[in-house]
Enzyme design. Structure first.
Site, PDB file in Angstrom:
ATOM      1  N   LYS A 128       0.381  -9.953   2.748  1.00 33.31           N
ATOM      2  CA  LYS A 128       1.017  -9.347   2.178  1.00 33.31           C
ATOM      3  C   LYS A 128       3.000 -10.349   1.856  1.00 33.31           C
ATOM      4  O   LYS A 128       2.815 -11.399   2.938  1.00 33.31           O
ATOM      5  CB  LYS A 128       1.955  -8.223   3.405  1.00 33.31           C
ATOM      6  N   GLY A 242       9.181   8.601  -3.117  1.00 35.44           N
ATOM      7  CA  GLY A 242       9.477   7.195  -4.596  1.00 35.44           C
ATOM      8  C   GLY A 242       8.017   7.719  -5.410  1.00 35.44           C
ATOM      9  O   GLY A 242       7.289   8.669  -4.979  1.00 35.44           O
ATOM     10  N   ALA A 244       5.036   6.686  -4.475  1.00 30.07           N
ATOM     11  CA  ALA A 244       3.933   7.480  -3.891  1.00 30.07           C
ATOM     12  C   ALA A 244       3.769   9.156  -3.339  1.00 30.07           C
ATOM     13  O   ALA A 244       3.493   9.449  -3.868  1.00 30.07           O
ATOM     14  CB  ALA A 244       3.100   7.463  -2.533  1.00 30.07           C
TER      15      ALA A 244
END
Ligand code: GLU
Length: 438
Positions: A128, A242, A244
Site C-alpha cells: 500500500k 465516495g 464505493a
C-alpha cells in the site's frame, strides 16, 4: 506531605494512569492489524515465530516530495510505500492521498492487502502507498506533479512483477495514467501492467471503477441467502458516499430493490425512512460536494447514522467507525465492510455476541483488487473482456471466497473476520514455507 504520603500519592497516580490506558481503546491502525493477526494465529495455533515472520512489512519506504505550488510557494509532502508480503506473487495495493495518511495506516493497509489477495486467492501479495496531502485543495497541475514525483522516487521498487500500485481514497484513473506514463518514461518502454485502475483507453479494465461495490454486493447476496432474508425492500444505510459507497447504493437499489434509508459523507448524513434515490444523492454531491441538503431528507450526524435501525449497514469510508464506544448500539442484521478497517477488535467481539453477520473488509471490498488483477491479465495478453465477462468472473471469485470464509468461521466457532484471516494465513504461510522462508 511526608515522604511516605508522597510515595503513596505517586503510586495512586501511576495506578490510575494504567487503568485509564487500559480503558481507552487502542485505535492505532497498525496495532489493530497486528492484534487481529495475533488473534488469528492464536486460534489456529501458529507459534510466535510465525507471528513474528508475518507481523511487519518486508520493506517500508518513506519519501519526501518538495514542489512549487501554483501560487509560487514551496510545499513539502511526505509519502510512503509499504511492501508487506511477496510470497504469493507481485505485491499489490492502492495509493491513498489524504490529510490523515500516516506510516501506521499505510502499514496496516498493506497488511490487509496481503490477507485480501490471499482470501480471494489471486496470485498476488500485498502492499500500500500514500501521500499526506489534501487533493481537494490542489489544482490538476499540482496533482500531476505530485503523481509523477511519487513514481520517480519509487520507480526502482515497483514494476509489473514486483509491486503494482492502484487507486485508493482520493486517487483516480487520471492519476494512475500520469503514474504509468512517468514509469514508462523512466524505463523507456511500455509497461501498462505496472499500475491498475487506469483509464480504459490506456489499458484499463471494463468494470474496474464499480468493481469494489459490485464485489461487495456479491458477498451481500450470499450473506442474505445464509440468513434467509429477502434483500427486496430491505433497509440499507451507507456510511461514506465516495466511489464505493455511491455505487453500492445504486446497485442495491436497482438490482435488488433495496430501500436506501440513509447515506453520509465527511460533512454529515441524510435520512429518509421511505428511501433516498441514490442517483439524486450522487448528483447533489456532484453539484455541492456533499450529500447533505438533498431535498426531502432529514440531516443527521455520521455517529447517529451508524446507529440507525436497518437490515444492512455498509461502512464505505475510512477506518475505526465501529468501535467499543458504539458497537452495542449497532442495530442491523448484516454489516458489509466496503471500507478498510472500519471495525475495531473490541467491536468485533460485541457484534459477534449480538449475532450480527459481518462481511469483513478484506473479503467484502476485494472486488477492487480482483478486477485490478483481471486488468493485469488482460494487459499481458492485450485482449480485453466485456463488462459482463469481468463481472461473471468476479462473481465466481467473490462467491467462492465468501463460502470458504463462512466455512472456516463455523469450523473454528469464530466470527467471519477470523474465518477470513484463517484462510488467508494458511495460503500465505504455505507459500512462504514452499519458498523455504519458514
Ligand atoms: N485500493 C483498493 C483496495 O484497497 C484496490 C487495490 C488494488 O486494486 O490494487 O483494495
Amino acid at each position: 506531605m511526608s515522604e511516605t504520603e508522597q510515595n503513596s500519592f505517586r503510586k495512586r497516580i501511576i495506578k490510575l494512569t494504567i487503568k485509564l490506558i487500559k480503558m481507552s481503546e487502542n485505535l492505532d491502525p497498525f496495532s489493530i492489524a497486528q492484534q487481529q493477526l495475533y488473534n488469528a494465529c492464536k486460534i489456529v495455533g501458529y507459534d510466535s515465530d510465525i507471528y513474528n515472520a508475518l507481523s511487519e512489512p518486508e520493506r517500508f519506504v518513506q519519501i519526501k516530495i518538495t514542489m512549487k505550488m501554483d501560487d509560487g510557494s514551496l510545499k513539502t509532502f511526505q509519502g510512503f510505500r509499504s511492501q508487506y508480503n511477496s510470497a504469493r506473487g507481485p505485491m499489490k495495493g492502492g495509493i491513498r492521498w489524504h490529510p490523515d495518511e500516516s506510516a501506521s495506516l499505510v502499514k496496516a493497509l498493506s497488511a490487509w492487502m496481503t490477507w485480501k489477495t490471499a482470501c480471494v486467492d489471486i496470485p498476488l501479495g500485498g502492499a500500500k502507498g500514500g501521500i499526506i496531502c489534501n487533493p481537494k485543495e490542489m489544482s490538476n497541475r499540482e496533482l500531476e506533479i505530485l503523481a509523477r514525483s511519487y513514481i520517480r522516487q519509487l520507480a526502482d521498487l515497483i514494476g509489473p512483477s514486483i509491486d503494482v500500485p492502484a487507486p485508493d481514497v482520493y486517487t483516480n484513473p487520471q492519476i494512475m495514467a500520469w503514474m504509468m506514463d512517468e514509469y514508462e518514461k523512466i524505463i523507456r518502454h511500455h509497461s501498462p501492467s505496472v499500475i491498475t485502475g487506469k483509464p480504459l483507453p490506456l489499458g484499463g479494465s471494463a468494470g474496474r471503477s464499480i468493481s469494489t461495490a459490485k464485489g461487495g454486493v456479491f458477498t451481500i447476496r450470499e450473506a442474505a441467502k445464509d440468513l434467509d432474508f429477502n434483500l427486496n425492500g430491505s433497509d440499507v444505510v451507507v456510511q461514506g458516499y465516495g466511489n464505493a459507497g455511491s455505487w453500492v447504493a445504486k446497485i442495491l437499489h436497482d438490482d435488488f430493490g433495496c430501500n436506501i434509508i440513509a447515506v453520509s459523507d465527511s460533512r454529515g448524513g441524510i435520512y429518509n425512512e421511505n428511501g433516498i434515490n441514490p442517483y439524486e444523492a450522487a448528483n447533489h454531491k456532484e453539484r455541492t460536494s456533499t450529500v447533505v441538503g438533498l431535498k426531502g431528507t432529514k440531516e443527521l450526524s455520521n455517529e447517529e447514522l451508524l446507529e440507525l435501525e436497518c437490515d444492512l449497514l455498509i461502512p464505505a469510508a475510512l477506518e475505526n467507525v465501529i468501535t467499543r464506544e458504539n458497537a452495542d448500539k449497532i442495530n442491523c442484521k448484516i454489516i458489509a465492510e466496503l471500507a478498510n478497517g472500519p471495525t475495531t477488535p473490541d467491536a468485533d467481539k460485541t457484534l459477534f455476541e449480538k449475532g450480527i453477520l459481518v462481511i469483513p473488509d478484506f473479503l467484502c471490498n476485494a472486488g477492487g483488487v480482483t478486477v485490478s488483477y483481471f486488468e493485469m491479465v488482460q494487459g499481458y495478453y492485450r485482449y480485453f473482456w466485456t463488462e459482463t465477462e469481468v463481472f461473471e468472473a468476479l462473481d465466481r471469485v467473490m462467491t467462492r471466497a465468501y463460502r470458504s470464509t463462512v466455512k472456516q468461521s463455523k469450523k473454528f466457532n469464530t466470527h467471519n473476520r477470523m474465518g477470513a484471516y484463517i484462510i488467508s494465513l494458511e495460503r500465505v504461510i504455505n507459500a512462504m514455507r514452499l519458498r523455504g522462508w519458514l
